[in-house]
Every structure is written in structure tokens, then in C-alpha cells.
Write an enzyme that holds these catalytic residues in place. Structure first.
Site, short mmCIF file in Angstrom:
data_model
loop_
_atom_site.label_atom_id
_atom_site.label_comp_id
_atom_site.label_asym_id
_atom_site.label_seq_id
_atom_site.Cartn_x
_atom_site.Cartn_y
_atom_site.Cartn_z
N ASP A 195 38.60 61.95 71.17
CA ASP A 195 39.63 61.93 70.31
C ASP A 195 40.94 61.68 71.09
OD1 ASP A 195 40.63 62.30 67.89
OD2 ASP A 195 39.83 64.29 67.41
N GLU B 69 40.73 57.08 67.83
CA GLU B 69 42.50 57.10 67.91
C GLU B 69 43.12 56.91 66.81
OE1 GLU B 69 43.08 53.81 67.33
OE2 GLU B 69 44.38 53.41 69.04
N TRP B 70 42.28 56.76 65.63
CA TRP B 70 42.79 56.69 64.36
C TRP B 70 43.49 55.07 64.03
CZ3 TRP B 70 45.99 60.75 67.05
CH2 TRP B 70 45.12 61.96 67.32
N GLY B 71 43.37 54.16 64.96
CA GLY B 71 43.77 52.97 64.49
C GLY B 71 45.37 52.71 65.22
N ASP C 215 42.23 60.46 58.96
CA ASP C 215 40.97 61.04 58.69
C ASP C 215 40.74 61.05 57.13
OD1 ASP C 215 41.04 62.20 61.44
OD2 ASP C 215 40.83 64.16 60.85
C1 GLA Z 1 40.51 64.54 64.62
C2 GLA Z 1 39.72 63.59 64.25
C3 GLA Z 1 38.78 64.15 63.49
C4 GLA Z 1 38.02 65.51 64.04
C5 GLA Z 1 39.06 66.37 64.49
C6 GLA Z 1 38.76 67.52 65.18
O1 GLA Z 1 41.53 64.91 63.58
O2 GLA Z 1 40.11 62.57 63.62
O3 GLA Z 1 37.67 63.18 63.17
O4 GLA Z 1 37.18 65.14 64.99
O5 GLA Z 1 40.20 65.67 65.17
O6 GLA Z 1 39.53 68.57 65.51
#
Ligand code: GLA
Length: 377
Positions: A124, A157-159, A179
Site C-alpha cells: 500500500d 497506490e490507487w492510480g 477504494d
Molecule cells: C487502503 C487500500 C485498501 C486497504 C486499506 C487498509 O485504503 O486501498 O484496499 O488495503 O488501505 O488500511
């Protein structure tokens, strides 16, 4: 590794920080008894909050209250079921839930995971001040290689730094968005970040398909099937993830799921679209009056096809294959006129051929998912 999109289960979407070893054992048992293992699900992944402290030498240990028998014993148990175990860490000082991150400990964390028998690492991006994504993920990739145990490496890393542009060769999958939530059409605003609906995640995938392929996948986040949406919505969500060749990581409670949820998660004909060996993502062909039509080229010159109804109201659809020109601009493959049997992948039955105009009604927030099966092979 991951020559088809990884399939498994993860703790986060349903249980968030409430993880412990008994739950992981129970989920492994349920993955087998529910038929999910048989349908192709392999990984049982522990997300955030498994961590205890680092010892005086810097090695990480699991929380002794939650994992009293330790990770090695848990991995042995999961392996004894014919499944694989995944774990979670973070490139920064702390994970998103404030547990110890891997920054400065990458090589020894990778070594520790290898010793435990871990098979998959989700990594993450919280608390990473001063780091850059590509460098940080390459460091952990090299640490995993050095540890010598094959592990699927999941970039999360969410893009934020367009990981599709650099992720191939670094990880096996990369999150493309913030998310997911168990909401079909409405985002949830958390102030500092947005939790996305299924539809808004789909909207962020279409231009990314050229970056994915065997061993390196776009990850539109884990599944929310069985976490509170209606069956229509769950079915549409699952079908679209398969059209996108997305990793299929279930996120519901496998020990209590309804028959409807189980039927969605284990539909082998739909899963086969996701797991197709060409590994080419589907594309949006058209969007008219809230109905999107998607196509995905499959092996043996077959195609998957979806009518996704984005409105709450039912829609009449019609499609005359003879009048359309459907070409995948990545593979150059083309839907040839009049050549296919049309199979409904949720009803498990052939409904005609592409010679005839297709007519149907798709309910609100639902999907019609078909396979065009080439004749005269
Ligand atoms: C981020 C990630 C999620 C999850 C949480 C855990 O938000 O994008 O998928 O792993 O952390 O804290």
C-alpha cells in the site's frame, strides 16, 4: 506469475481491521466447501492490521493476540487446503491503519514473508512522504526476488502515479483507483478521499486496457459481491470485472454467504471470460440511453459481450450484428458477421445466433452477459 488475473479472497472489504487467525482458517475452509476453490479461487489474503511489533533486530511479527500460532503455522494450514496465503504491507513508515510499514525494512520483511511461506503481497501507499512510487515499488520487487520465494506482487497506490505506465515488470497488478464501496452508483465522500461506486470505477478503466496483459493487470479493486448490493448489482459488478480481466478477489464473508452470492462468485462460464488466456481487456463499444455495450475478445475467436444498464429503470435493447462493425483496436480482431452462436452466460443457455437481431429487456442496474461462440471451428 499471474498469467491470468489472480483469484482469491481478502479481509478488508468486509472485516477491515478485524482480522485474526481463526477467521483466516475459517475462510480457507469455506473457500473449499463453497466450491470457490473449484471455480478457481486460490489466494486467501490478509489485509491491514495483522501486524504486531518489530523485534530488536527489526524483524516484523504478527500481533500475538490475533495470530497466537504465528504466520508460518497459518500458511501451513492454508497450504494444506491447496490454497495460498497473501499478506499486506505498505511502502511508508506506517500502513493506512497505522501499523508498522516496510519503509527501511523492505529486504528483511520480504525475507520474513518468504520464511513464513507467503505467496502474495499487497503493498500500500500510505505515509510515504518523500518517496516516489516507481522507486519504492521497485525496491520491494527486488527484495521479493532476493528472498527467493515466488510471490504475486500487488501494487496499491490507487492510480496516483499512473502505475499502468510503469507497473509492467514491477508488479503483477496495480490498483487503478481509490477504494471501492458496496455501492453501485453513488460515491461516498469521506472528506479527504472518495470511496467509489462500481460505476465510477468502471468509468475510469476504459482507456487503460492497452496496459494490461498476462502477468500485469489493471486492478479496479476487490469485489464487493455479497456485501450489501442487490443481486442485480452484484451480478453486473462481477460481470464487468470479468469483462475487464480484473483480479477477482472476493471481499465478503464466505462462511455466511447466501446461495445467490455463491452462484455469482462461482459462475464458471463468467469466470472463464475473466481468465481467458488471451488476457485482453474488454472495451466499451457504445453507450446509448444509459446502456453500455462492451466486447472482450476471447481465445478460439470467441467474444464476450455485455449490455450494462446504468439506469434504475429497465431498458429494451436490440442489436443487429449484421449492421455493426466491431473491431478490437488492440488485437485487430473483428466480430465477423453471422458467424456465432449466442450464449447467455447467466442463464447457461444458447439463445440464438448472430444472424438474427437480438432483442431483450435488461432490468435496472443489471447486465446481460453473452458469449459469441464461433461456429465451424
Ligand atoms: C487502503 C487500500 C485498501 C486497504 C486499506 C487498509 O485504503 O486501498 O484496499 O488495503 O488501505 O488500511
Amino acid at each position: 506469475m499471474a498469467l491470468t488475473p489472480p483469484m482469491g479472497w481478502n479481509t478488508w472489504n468486509k472485516f477491515a481491521c478485524n482480522v485474526n487467525e481463526q477467521m483466516i482458517r475459517d475462510m480457507a475452509d469455506a473457500m473449499v466447501s463453497s466450491g470457490m476453490k473449484d471455480a478457481g479461487y486460490l489466494y486467501i489474503n490478509i489485509d491491514d492490521c495483522w501486524h504486531g511489533e518489530r523485534d530488536s533486530l527489526g524483524f516484523i511479527h504478527p500481533d500475538p493476540a490475533r495470530f497466537p500460532h504465528g504466520m508460518k503455522a497459518l500458511a501451513d494450514y492454508v497450504h494444506s487446503k491447496g490454497l495460498k496465503l497473501g499478506i499486506y504491507s505498505d511502502a511508508g513508515y506506517k500502513t493506512c491503519a497505522g501499523r508498522p510499514g516496510s519503509r527501511g525494512h523492505e529486504y528483511q520483511d520480504a525475507l520474513q514473508y518468504a520464511k513464513w511461506g507467503i505467496d502474495y503481497l499487497k503493498y500500500d501507499w500510505c505515509n510515504t512522504e518523500g518517496l516516489r512510487q516507481v522507486g519504492a515499488y521497485m525496491t520491494m520487487r527486488d527484495a521479493l526476488y532476493a528472498a527467493g520465494r515466488p510471490m504475486v506482487f500487488s501494487i496499491c497506490e490507487w492510480g496516483s502515479s499512473y502505475p499502468w505506465q510503469w507497473g509492467k515488470g514491477v508488479g503483477n497488478l496495480w490498483r487503478t483507483t481509490s477504494d471501492i464501496s458496496a455501492n453501485f452508483a453513488e460515491n461516498i465522500d469521506h472528506g479527504t478521499w472518495m470511496q467509489l461506486s462500481v460505476l465510477s470505477i468502471i468509468d475510469q478503466q476504459d482507456s487503460l486496457r492497452k496496459y494490461a496483459g498476462p502477468g500485469h493487470w489493471n486492478d479496479p479493486d476487490m469485489l464487493e459481491v455479497g456485501n450489501g448490493m442487490t443481486n442485480n448489482e452484484d451480478r453486473a459488478h462481477f460481470s464487468m470485472w470479468c469483462m475487464l480481466a480484473a483480479p477477482l478477489i472476493a471481499g465478503n464473508d464466505l462462511t455466511t454467504m447466501s446461495q445467490e452470492t455463491k452462484d455469482i462468485l462461482t459462475n464458471k462460464e463468467v469466470i472463464a471470460v475473466d481468465q481467458d488466456s488471451l488476457g485482453i481487456e474488454g472495451f466499451r463499444y457504445s453507450s446509448i440511453d444509459s446502456v453500455e455495450i462492451w466486447f472482450k475478445p476471447l481465445e478460439k475467436d470467441n467474444w464476450a459481450m455485455c449490455f450494462l444498464n446504468r439506469s434504475v429503470a429497465p431498458r429494451d435493447i436490440s442489436f443487429d450484428f449484421q449492421k455493426e462493425n466491431i473491431v478490437d483496436d488492440i488485437s485487430g480482431k473483428k466480430v465477423e458477421n453471422a458467424d456465432y452462436v449466442v450464449r447467455n452466460l447467466w442463464m447457461h443457455k444458447n439463445i440464438g445466433t448472430t444472424k438474427k437481431e437480438l432483442k431483450a429487456v435488461v432490468s435496472g442496474y443489471d447486465i446481460l452477459m453473452l458469449e459469441l461462440v464461433k461456429r465451424d471451428r
